[in-house]
Design an enzyme around this catalytic site. Structure first.
Site: not given
Length: 184
Positions: A172, A133, A73
Site C-alpha cells: 500500500d 464485508y 462492497k
C-alpha cells in the site's frame, strides 16, 4: 417500514446503511442484509464472497480496487471503529475522483455500500477493529489495483490525530497516484 434506513451520499449509488436494532436487557438483534429491501432502495447487488480482517489502531488499508471483475462492497465493523472511504473511479461518472467517508463502529452499526467501480480503504480509529464485508465478485489477484491513500488530487480528509502513527503495508505504501494510474 423496513429494517434499514438507506442514506444517499453525494455520490450516486453509494449509501450509508443504518440497520434497525432490536434490543432489550438480553442484548440485541439486527439484519445486516436483506436482498429485497436493498433492491427497493436502489442497491441491486448479489454478494458472492464475505471477508473479515482485524487491524490495530493506525492501520490504513487501501485504496484498493480490481481493474476487471470490479467488486461492489457492503462493509461494516463488528468490533471497534474505522473511518471508511469509497472513491469513485467510474470513467464516465460526474463524480470521478470524488470520495465519501463515514465512521463505522460496533456501536453505531452503520454500514457503507460501495458500488463496483470504486476504490476502497479504511483507517482504524480504535485500539483494534474487526472489519467485515460482502463482495459482489470474487477477489482476483491478477487484476488488483490501488491508489495511494494520501493522493493530493483526491484529497481525502483522513481523521489522523496528532499522536496516531499511520501503518501501511509495503504494497500500500508503494501505490501510485490516481494520475499515474490513469497514465499507465
Amino acid at each position: 417500514m423496513g429494517n434499514f434506513n438507506f442514506i444517499k451520499t453525494e455520490i450516486d449509488g453509494m449509501f450509508i446503511v443504518e440497520p434497525t436494532v432490536f434490543g432489550d436487557d438480553r442484548g440485541y438483534f439486527l439484519e445486516t442484509y436483506h436482498y429485497d429491501e436493498f433492491k427497493k432502495s436502489g442497491i441491486d447487488a448479489v454478494f458472492v464472497q464475505d471477508n473479515q480482517s482485524k487491524s490495530k489502531r493506525g492501520v490504513l488499508r487501501g485504496l484498493h480496487f480490481q481493474t476487471k471483475r470490479s467488486q461492489g462492497k457492503l462493509v461494516r465493523v463488528i468490533k471497534g471503529e474505522v473511518f471508511d472511504v469509497g472513491v469513485d473511479l467510474r470513467k464516465n461518472s460526474s463524480t470521478f475522483g470524488k470520495w465519501v467517508g463515514a465512521v463505522l463502529s460496533d456501536e453505531n452499526k452503520r454500514q457503507l455500500y460501495i458500488p463496483a467501480g470504486f476504490a476502497h480503504g479504511f483507517l482504524v480509529l480504535s485500539d483494534e477493529a474487526e472489519f467485515v464485508y460482502k463482495c459482489t465478485d470474487f477477489y482476483d489477484p491478477q487484476n488488483e489495483g490501488g491508489i495511494i491513500y494520501n493522493d493530493p488530487d483526491i484529497n481525502i480528509n483522513w481523521p489522523i490525530s496528532g499522536n496516531m502513527e499511520v501503518l501501511l503495508s509495503q504494497k500500500d505504501s508503494a501505490l501510485p497516484s490516481l494520475k499515474s494510474f490513469q497514465n499507465n
